[in-house]
Scaffold this active site. Structure first.
Site, mmCIF file in Angstrom:
data_model
loop_
_atom_site.group_PDB
_atom_site.id
_atom_site.type_symbol
_atom_site.label_atom_id
_atom_site.label_comp_id
_atom_site.label_asym_id
_atom_site.label_seq_id
_atom_site.Cartn_x
_atom_site.Cartn_y
_atom_site.Cartn_z
ATOM 1 N N PRO A 94 -67.165 5.781 -11.269
ATOM 2 C CG PRO A 94 -68.870 4.253 -11.728
ATOM 3 C CD PRO A 94 -67.698 4.940 -12.343
ATOM 4 N N GLY A 98 -66.798 -1.014 -7.675
ATOM 5 C CA GLY A 98 -66.000 -2.147 -8.173
ATOM 6 C C GLY A 98 -65.269 -1.833 -9.461
ATOM 7 N N GLY A 100 -62.673 0.278 -9.628
ATOM 8 C CA GLY A 100 -61.283 0.658 -9.348
ATOM 9 C C GLY A 100 -61.072 2.143 -9.141
ATOM 10 C CB SER A 101 -63.335 4.835 -8.001
ATOM 11 O OG SER A 101 -63.160 5.989 -7.263
ATOM 12 C CB ALA A 103 -56.882 1.096 -7.610
ATOM 13 C CG ASP A 146 -58.595 -3.236 -7.454
ATOM 14 O OD1 ASP A 146 -58.760 -4.325 -8.021
ATOM 15 O OD2 ASP A 146 -59.491 -2.655 -6.809
#
Ligand code: PMV
Length: 307
Positions: A94, A98, A100-101, A103, A146
């Site tokens: 998602p 938070g 890490g999408s 990165a 990340d």
């Protein structure tokens, strides 16, 4: 055409404090972002996201704050090639939560583009370095945690300039999403504005100490003992001002439903909390009944790879 993938991540300990040189622990999860790269005629970069339905186009030398464009340009620099590039993104992670999408997408894109242009897969350290450079263009003073964990995978102990893999066991954690999208840079800036307050500086130090305690627990394969540390981490993040009513409500619900520890993962302000529970399915059910989306994830998963 080359397809690469990289995992999403959880920050188990050290959120925000890692920006100020304190240690943190992050782990790769079993949700991945996929990036497929192909060469294009013309001096342009075209990024198509299958998840958002958006298409972005940019000249190959044009400066951009878009993290995927910045990732392509870093990979082009590394490969000493300036051919046009087309990217297609598919992600299970998602956005703005938070996990890490951003990165993961950047890391997978660097791996696919650099492999396409050089004909050989760069090392994970090379990918991590490129992903960090691209992240610096897109975000406010990123620590690099990340991009390090989405590149290297597994579970890492991270202190700026120093990364080590922790030999720990996979763990099941429950993720619950507040449904509030937030911007990492805004949250990092909010903390930066209060960093001269001695209480904030002390919280940073305490968050760093928790990471060291957690490392001992993980190396001792005593994951079940992490719960109280997660609760302490949450209380420190609340002191930093990065929690919110909806996040605190989720934390309370987790506690009432038997979780042994819960905390924000990442920048806070919205996004997700993570919880450790002996009965993950019961906890997921409780979150769902309250209207929050929730699921379990496995930690300690593989990093970036060519698929
Ligand atoms: O993007 P997020 O939500 O995973 O947050 C990144 C983690 C922070 O510690 C808040 C910032 C950083 O650069 O380490």
């Amino acid at each position: 055409m080359i397809r690469a993938s990289a995992p999403g991540k959880l920050i188990l300990f050290g959120d925000h404090a890692v920006v100020y040189g304190e240690p943190g622990i992050a782990t790769a999860i079993n949700k991945r972002a996929y990036s497929t790269a192909c060469e294009l005629d013309g001096k342009k970069i075209v990024v198509e996201s299958k998840d958002t339905g958006e298409t972005t186009e940019c000249g190959i030398r044009e400066k951009s704050k878009n993290p995927i464009i910045a990732a392509v340009q870093e990979a082009q620099k590394f490969s000493k090639s300036r051919s046009g590039i087309g990217i297609e993104i598919n992600s299970q992670i998602p956005i703005g939560a938070g996990l890490g999408s951003s990165a993961a997408v950047a890391t997978a894109t660097i791996a696919s583009v650099a492999t396409l242009l050089t004909g050989k897969e760069p090392s994970t350290m090379e990918i991590a370095e490129m992903a960090y450079k691209a992240d610096k263009l897109a975000h406010e003073s990123p620590s690099g945690i990340d991009t390090a964990v989405t590149s290297l995978g597994g579970t890492i102990f991270f202190k700026k300039g120093n990364i080590s893999q922790l030999d720990s066991e996979p763990l099941t954690l429950v993720v619950a999403n507040s449904g509030v999208r937030r911007n990492t840079s805004d949250m990092v800036l909010r903390v930066k504005n209060s960093i001269r307050d001695p209480r904030v500086a002390l919280s940073m130090f305490s968050i760093g100490s928790l990471s060291k305690e957690a490392r001992t627990i993980l190396l001792g394969k005593r994951q079940g003992d992490l719960g109280p540390l997660m609760d302490r981490g949450q209380s420190l993040l609340k002191d930093l001002g990065v929690s919110s009513t909806s996040l605190e409500d989720l934390v309370q619900l987790a506690k009432d439903s038997g979780a042994v520890g819960s905390k924000i993962t990442g920048a806070g302000g919205g996004g997700c909390i993570i919880s450790l529970s002996d009965n993950p399915e019961t906890l997921i059910q409780a979150f769902k009944e309250s209207g929050a989306s929730a699921y379990s994830v496995r930690t300690n998963q593989p990093g970036v790879r060519i698929d």
